[in-house]
Design a protein around this motif. Structure first.
Motif, PDB file in Angstrom:
ATOM      1  N   VAL A 164      -9.751  -6.659   0.571  1.00 35.57           N
ATOM      2  CA  VAL A 164     -10.497  -5.496   1.059  1.00 35.57           C
ATOM      3  C   VAL A 164     -11.998  -5.760   0.975  1.00 35.57           C
ATOM      4  N   ALA A 165     -12.429  -6.405  -0.108  1.00 35.05           N
ATOM      5  CA  ALA A 165     -13.853  -6.674  -0.314  1.00 35.05           C
ATOM      6  C   ALA A 165     -14.443  -7.562   0.775  1.00 35.05           C
ATOM      7  N   GLN A 166     -13.606  -8.391   1.408  1.00 33.42           N
ATOM      8  CA  GLN A 166     -14.103  -9.226   2.501  1.00 33.42           C
ATOM      9  C   GLN A 166     -14.590  -8.388   3.682  1.00 33.42           C
ATOM     10  N   ASN A 167     -13.960  -7.220   3.868  1.00 33.53           N
ATOM     11  CA  ASN A 167     -14.313  -6.356   4.994  1.00 33.53           C
ATOM     12  C   ASN A 167     -15.191  -5.178   4.590  1.00 33.53           C
ATOM     13  N   ASP A 168     -14.957  -4.651   3.391  1.00 32.62           N
ATOM     14  CA  ASP A 168     -15.675  -3.445   2.959  1.00 32.62           C
ATOM     15  C   ASP A 168     -15.844  -3.476   1.444  1.00 32.62           C
ATOM     16  N   PRO A 169     -16.863  -4.194   0.969  1.00 29.19           N
ATOM     17  CA  PRO A 169     -17.058  -4.322  -0.486  1.00 29.19           C
ATOM     18  C   PRO A 169     -17.211  -2.977  -1.190  1.00 29.19           C
ATOM     19  N   GLU A 170     -17.859  -2.024  -0.550  1.00 30.61           N
ATOM     20  CA  GLU A 170     -18.070  -0.724  -1.178  1.00 30.61           C
ATOM     21  C   GLU A 170     -16.752   0.010  -1.389  1.00 30.61           C
ATOM     22  N   LEU A 171     -15.882  -0.011  -0.385  1.00 33.95           N
ATOM     23  CA  LEU A 171     -14.582   0.645  -0.510  1.00 33.95           C
ATOM     24  C   LEU A 171     -13.723  -0.056  -1.565  1.00 33.95           C
ATOM     25  N   ALA A 172     -13.776  -1.376  -1.584  1.00 30.03           N
ATOM     26  CA  ALA A 172     -13.008  -2.133  -2.585  1.00 30.03           C
ATOM     27  C   ALA A 172     -13.429  -1.731  -3.993  1.00 30.03           C
ATOM     28  N   GLU A 173     -14.728  -1.584  -4.207  1.00 33.02           N
ATOM     29  CA  GLU A 173     -15.208  -1.216  -5.530  1.00 33.02           C
ATOM     30  C   GLU A 173     -14.850   0.232  -5.861  1.00 33.02           C
ATOM     31  N   LYS A 174     -14.895   1.114  -4.874  1.00 30.72           N
ATOM     32  CA  LYS A 174     -14.490   2.511  -5.095  1.00 30.72           C
ATOM     33  C   LYS A 174     -13.025   2.587  -5.528  1.00 30.72           C
ATOM     34  N   HIS A 195     -11.323   0.162  -7.016  1.00 23.92           N
ATOM     35  CA  HIS A 195     -11.282  -0.408  -8.370  1.00 23.92           C
ATOM     36  C   HIS A 195     -11.685   0.640  -9.408  1.00 23.92           C
ATOM     37  N   GLU A 196     -12.746   1.360  -9.114  1.00 23.39           N
ATOM     38  CA  GLU A 196     -13.234   2.379 -10.048  1.00 23.39           C
ATOM     39  C   GLU A 196     -12.278   3.560 -10.145  1.00 23.39           C
ATOM     40  N   ALA A 197     -11.654   3.931  -9.020  1.00 23.95           N
ATOM     41  CA  ALA A 197     -10.698   5.044  -9.046  1.00 23.95           C
ATOM     42  C   ALA A 197      -9.492   4.717  -9.916  1.00 23.95           C
ATOM     43  N   LEU A 198      -9.007   3.482  -9.822  1.00 25.80           N
ATOM     44  CA  LEU A 198      -7.882   3.067 -10.659  1.00 25.80           C
ATOM     45  C   LEU A 198      -8.278   3.082 -12.136  1.00 25.80           C
ATOM     46  N   ASP A 199      -9.478   2.629 -12.432  1.00 23.72           N
ATOM     47  CA  ASP A 199      -9.963   2.673 -13.818  1.00 23.72           C
ATOM     48  C   ASP A 199     -10.065   4.113 -14.315  1.00 23.72           C
ATOM     49  N   THR A 200     -10.524   5.008 -13.447  1.00 21.74           N
ATOM     50  CA  THR A 200     -10.635   6.421 -13.821  1.00 21.74           C
ATOM     51  C   THR A 200      -9.269   7.007 -14.140  1.00 21.74           C
ATOM     52  N   LEU A 245       0.816  -1.211   0.000  1.00 24.80           N
ATOM     53  CA  LEU A 245       0.000   0.000   0.000  1.00 24.80           C
ATOM     54  C   LEU A 245       0.848   1.258   0.000  1.00 24.80           C
ATOM     55  N   PHE A 246       1.944   1.239   0.746  1.00 25.74           N
ATOM     56  CA  PHE A 246       2.831   2.406   0.746  1.00 25.74           C
ATOM     57  C   PHE A 246       3.441   2.600  -0.636  1.00 25.74           C
ATOM     58  N   GLY A 247       3.811   1.508  -1.294  1.00 24.88           N
ATOM     59  CA  GLY A 247       4.356   1.605  -2.641  1.00 24.88           C
ATOM     60  C   GLY A 247       3.353   2.156  -3.629  1.00 24.88           C
ATOM     61  N   MET A 248       2.117   1.654  -3.567  1.00 25.91           N
ATOM     62  CA  MET A 248       1.060   2.149  -4.449  1.00 25.91           C
ATOM     63  C   MET A 248       0.823   3.638  -4.232  1.00 25.91           C
ATOM     64  N   GLN A 292      -6.977   8.639  -5.902  1.00 26.49           N
ATOM     65  CA  GLN A 292      -6.767   7.210  -5.662  1.00 26.49           C
ATOM     66  C   GLN A 292      -5.828   6.986  -4.475  1.00 26.49           C
ATOM     67  N   THR A 293      -4.907   7.933  -4.245  1.00 26.10           N
ATOM     68  CA  THR A 293      -4.016   7.810  -3.095  1.00 26.10           C
ATOM     69  C   THR A 293      -4.793   7.918  -1.791  1.00 26.10           C
ATOM     70  N   ARG A 294      -5.762   8.812  -1.730  1.00 26.14           N
ATOM     71  CA  ARG A 294      -6.567   8.946  -0.509  1.00 26.14           C
ATOM     72  C   ARG A 294      -7.329   7.656  -0.229  1.00 26.14           C
ATOM     73  N   LEU A 295      -7.797   6.998  -1.267  1.00 28.60           N
ATOM     74  CA  LEU A 295      -8.475   5.718  -1.077  1.00 28.60           C
ATOM     75  C   LEU A 295      -7.496   4.642  -0.632  1.00 28.60           C
ATOM     76  N   ILE A 296      -6.276   4.655  -1.174  1.00 31.74           N
ATOM     77  CA  ILE A 296      -5.251   3.695  -0.744  1.00 31.74           C
ATOM     78  C   ILE A 296      -5.002   3.844   0.750  1.00 31.74           C
ATOM     79  N   GLU A 297      -4.905   5.086   1.216  1.00 27.20           N
ATOM     80  CA  GLU A 297      -4.685   5.326   2.648  1.00 27.20           C
ATOM     81  C   GLU A 297      -5.884   4.860   3.477  1.00 27.20           C
ATOM     82  N   GLU A 298      -7.079   5.019   2.942  1.00 23.73           N
ATOM     83  CA  GLU A 298      -8.277   4.541   3.638  1.00 23.73           C
ATOM     84  C   GLU A 298      -8.310   3.013   3.681  1.00 23.73           C
ATOM     85  N   ILE A 299      -7.927   2.400   2.591  1.00 23.40           N
ATOM     86  CA  ILE A 299      -7.891   0.939   2.522  1.00 23.40           C
ATOM     87  C   ILE A 299      -6.938   0.357   3.561  1.00 23.40           C
TER      88      ILE A 299
END
Length: 436
Positions: free
Chosen positions: A349-359, A361-366, A277-280, A411-418
Motif C-alpha cells: 500500500v505504501a508504494q501507492n499511498d504512503p499516507e494511507l498505509a501509515e493511517k 498502521h496507526e489504526a491497528l495500533d490504536t 482484505l475481506f478477511g481482515m 480500521q474496517t473503513r480504512l481496510i475498505e479504502e485500502i
C-alpha cells in the motif's frame, strides 16, 4: 461438519510446544529486513507471505493443542488441583495462536467451512455433561440440550437413536449441530473449556467455572459420576481438535501440489489480496465488533460471551485483533517469542499511498491499545472480566467495549479504502447484519 482423522503421536508438554519451530516452512521462517519496503514489491510476494503467516499460525495452534492433550492426559491420570490448573493453563495457551488464525476464515471458504468443528459457540452444555438448572439457559426447543452424552449410552433425537456407548472423535464430530440446532456443539475448544471449568454460575459477578478435579477422579473419589467417561470425552475432543489442526496445517504447507496454498498462490494476485482484505475487514466488523462484542453488550447477555466458562474472553478478543494486524504487517510472533516477517500488505500500500498505509498502521495500533485496556482491566487484582463489563448499568465496562467497537469499525473503513488502492473495487466487509 466433517473431519479427517489423522491422530498425532502424543508427546510430552515441552516437546509439543517446541514443535512450533520445526513445523514452519523455510519461507515462513526466513527473516526479512529489506524486502518488506522494497519498491519492487509485488502482490504475488505479499500473498505468498500471507500463506506463510497462515501456516505458521496454524502450526503453533497444532503444537499447543498437542501440549493441551498432554496436560489433559496428566489430569486424567492423576486428578488434583495442580493437574487441573495445568490443563486450564494449557487450554488458555492453546487459544493464543488459534484466535490469531481466525482472520483466515473469511474469504477462504476451506477455513470457514472447517472452523465450526473447532470453535463453534455458544453451546448448550447440557448436551455434553451434567448442568445445574439455575445457571443453564438452553436454546429454546433444543432436544439435545439435556442429552448428557457423558451420562448416557444413547441419545434420542426424534426418531433417531444414536449409540454413545463408546466416546470417540468420530462420534463427537457426528453430533455437532445435532437435530439441526447450532447450539449442539459436541467438539472443539469450547467443549474442552466446559469440561475443564464447568458452568460459570456467577452471572455478572466475579468468578469463572469451578469444576472440581474430582470430576475426573477414579472409583469412590469421583464426585459427579461417570468420571471415566468424562475423561474419555475430554481426550476424544482433544484428539479431534488435533486431527483437524493437522489437516489445516497441511492445507497451508509450502511445496504441496494439491493443497489450498497451491490453489491460492496460483490465482491472480488481486484475488489473493481481496481474500486478505475481506478477511481482515469481516473479522474486524461483523464478527469481532458485532457478534462477539455488540451482541453481548446490547443484550447484557453473558450467554453470548465467547469464552464463557473460563472468563478468558478478553484475551480471545485481543488475539483476534492481533491476527488482523499480523496479516497487514506480514508478520507472526511464535509462541516461543520469535518474530518473523516478510513482504507485507503495508509495504504494498505504501508504494501507492504512503499516507494511507501509515493511517492503517496507526489504526491497528490504536485498536490493539484499546483491547490492551480491556485485557488490563480484566487481569488487574479484583479486575473486571468481560461478563462483568456487559452487566446492566456498568458504564465503565460499556465504555471499554464501545471504544473497542469504534476502533474496529474505524480500521474496517480504512481496510475498505485500502482495497481500492491495490486495485480492488467496491470491497465491503461482512457486517453479519449489524449496523454500526
Amino acid at each position: 461438519m466433517t473431519a479427517s482423522f489423522r491422530f498425532a503421536s502424543r508427546k510430552p508438554l515441552a516437546a509439543a510446544i517446541a514443535l512450533s519451530a520445526s513445523m514452519f516452512t523455510g519461507a515462513a521462517l526466513a527473516e526479512h529486513h529489506g524486502d518488506a519496503h522494497d519498491k519492487a514489491l509485488t502482490a504475488d510476494a505479499v500473498v505468498a507471505q500471507y500463506a506463510n503467516v497462515a501456516h505458521a499460525t496454524y502450526s503453533d495452534a497444532l503444537a499447543s493443542a498437542n501440549a493441551l492433550r498432554a496436560a489433559n492426559a496428566a489430569l486424567i491420570e492423576s486428578p488434583s488441583d495442580e493437574t487441573l490448573s495445568a490443563a486450564r493453563a494449557a487450554w488458555k495457551q492453546a487459544r493464543v495462536a488459534y484466535q490469531q488464525s481466525e482472520v483466515f476464515r473469511f474469504g477462504n471458504a476451506i477455513v470457514d467451512d472447517w472452523e465450526g468443528q473447532l470453535n463453534a459457540w455458544p453451546l448448550d452444555e447440557g448436551l455434553i455433561d451434567y448442568v445445574e438448572g439455575d445457571g443453564y439457559q438452553a436454546e429454546l426447543g433444543n432436544p439435545g440440550a439435556s442429552a448428557n452424552i457423558i451420562a448416557s449410552d444413547s441419545v434420542q433425537i426424534g426418531a433417531d437413536k444414536i449409540d454413545t456407548t463408546e466416546i470417540t472423535p468420530e462420534l463427537l464430530a457426528s453430533l455437532n449441530e445435532l437435530g439441526g440446532f447450532e447450539a449442539n456443539v459436541a467438539s472443539g475448544y469450547h467443549a474442552i473449556e466446559f469440561l475443564l471449568w464447568g458452568q460459570d454460575m456467577h452471572g455478572f459477578e466475579a468468578g469463572a467455572g469451578e469444576r472440581p478435579a474430582t470430576d475426573f477422579a477414579k472409583g469412590d473419589a469421583c464426585t459427579a459420576d461417570n468420571c471415566d467417561r468424562r475423561g474419555a470425552y475430554l481426550l476424544a475432543a482433544n484428539d479431534l481438535l488435533i486431527s483437524d489442526l493437522e489437516y489445516m496445517v497441511g492445507q497451508w504447507a509450502q511445496g504441496e501440489k494439491d493443497n489450498y496454498r497451491a490453489e491460492l498462490t496460483s490465482l491472480p494476485a488481486g484475488e489473493g489480496l481481496e481474500k486478505m482484505l475481506f478477511g481482515m475487514g469481516s473479522l474486524s466488523l461483523g464478527e469481532l465488533a458485532g457478534e462477539r462484542m455488540k451482541v453481548a453488550l446490547e443484550a447484557n447477555s453473558y450467554e453470548d460471551e465467547h469464552d464463557c466458562f473460563s472468563d478468558n474472553t478478553h484475551y480471545s478478543h485481543f488475539y483476534n485483533a492481533k491476527g488482523i494486524q499480523n496479516v497487514y504487517e506480514g508478520k507472526y510472533v511464535t509462541l516461543d517469542g520469535r518474530t518473523f516477517e516478510g513482504p507485507s500488505l503495508h509495504a504494498l500500500v505504501a508504494q501507492n499511498d504512503p499516507e494511507l498505509a501509515e493511517k492503517m498502521h496507526e489504526a491497528l495500533d490504536t485498536t490493539m491499545g484499546q483491547l490492551q485496556v480491556m485485557v488490563d482491566t480484566a487481569e488487574a487484582d479484583g479486575g473486571m472480566k468481560f461478563d462483568q463489563m456487559i452487566a446492566p448499568g456498568n458504564a465503565e465496562g460499556a465504555e471499554i467495549i464501545n471504544a473497542s467497537i469504534q476502533d474496529l469499525v474505524a480500521q474496517t473503513r480504512l481496510i475498505e479504502e485500502i482495497a481500492g488502492t491495490v486495485g480492488i473495487d467496491g470491497l465491503e466487509a461482512d457486517t453479519a447484519d449489524h449496523e454500526f
